[in-house]
Design a protein around this motif. Structure first.
Motif, short mmCIF file in Angstrom:
data_model
loop_
_atom_site.label_atom_id
_atom_site.label_comp_id
_atom_site.label_asym_id
_atom_site.label_seq_id
_atom_site.Cartn_x
_atom_site.Cartn_y
_atom_site.Cartn_z
N ARG A 4 0.83 -1.21 0.00
CA ARG A 4 0.00 0.00 0.00
C ARG A 4 0.86 1.26 0.00
N LEU A 8 0.98 4.07 -2.82
CA LEU A 8 0.81 5.49 -2.50
C LEU A 8 1.92 6.33 -3.13
N SER A 11 1.26 6.56 -6.84
CA SER A 11 0.19 7.51 -7.14
C SER A 11 0.67 8.95 -7.00
N PHE A 73 -3.80 16.33 -2.88
CA PHE A 73 -4.17 15.16 -2.09
C PHE A 73 -5.36 14.43 -2.72
N ILE A 74 -6.35 15.17 -3.21
CA ILE A 74 -7.52 14.56 -3.85
C ILE A 74 -7.11 13.83 -5.12
N LEU A 77 -5.44 10.61 -4.13
CA LEU A 77 -6.40 9.59 -3.69
C LEU A 77 -7.16 8.98 -4.87
N TYR A 80 -4.75 6.64 -6.56
CA TYR A 80 -4.53 5.49 -5.67
C TYR A 80 -5.71 4.52 -5.76
N TRP A 81 -6.92 5.05 -5.72
CA TRP A 81 -8.11 4.20 -5.78
C TRP A 81 -8.20 3.49 -7.13
N ARG A 84 -5.68 0.67 -7.24
CA ARG A 84 -6.11 -0.47 -6.42
C ARG A 84 -7.19 -1.27 -7.11
#
Length: 104
Positions: A4, A8, A11, A73-74, A77, A80-81, A84
């Motif tokens: 993870r 991160l 990403s 940051f958004i 994320l 990252y999503w 995944r």
């Protein structure tokens, strides 16, 4: 946990690469926004944005640069999503899980 963390970091790297995409938004005469899908870097200058966008981070241009942390940051994320979900989908395909199997 290590996977993870690696994901991160990947990403974050991909988000920083979006600066160099040709999707620069110019809402004003001396105002440029960089980043994708949400703009997180603002470059204010009376001259044109440099062709080599790496020069934006040169010390002489630091006063013209504004980095917004929340959109950064958004974006991180979101990527990252998506990564995944691709990994989970790829693992299901490799494992041979049948998506159309009915439960009997």
């Amino acid at each position: 946990m290590k996977n993870r963390r690696k994901l991160l970091y990947i990403s974050l790297f991909l988000v920083l690469l979006t600066i160099y995409m040709p999707l620069t938004k110019k809402p004003g005469a001396f105002y440029y926004e960089l980043g994708y899908p949400f703009h997180y870097i603002t470059y204010l200058s009376t001259s044109e944005i440099p062709q080599n966008k790496l020069l934006i981070f040169w010390p002489t241009n630091w006063l013209n640069l504004s980095i917004e942390v929340i959109p950064l940051f958004i974006n991180m994320l979101i990527i990252y999503w998506v990564l995944r979900m691709f990994i989970k989908l790829f693992r299901r395909i490799i494992d041979g899980t049948n998506f159309n199997a009915s439960s009997k």
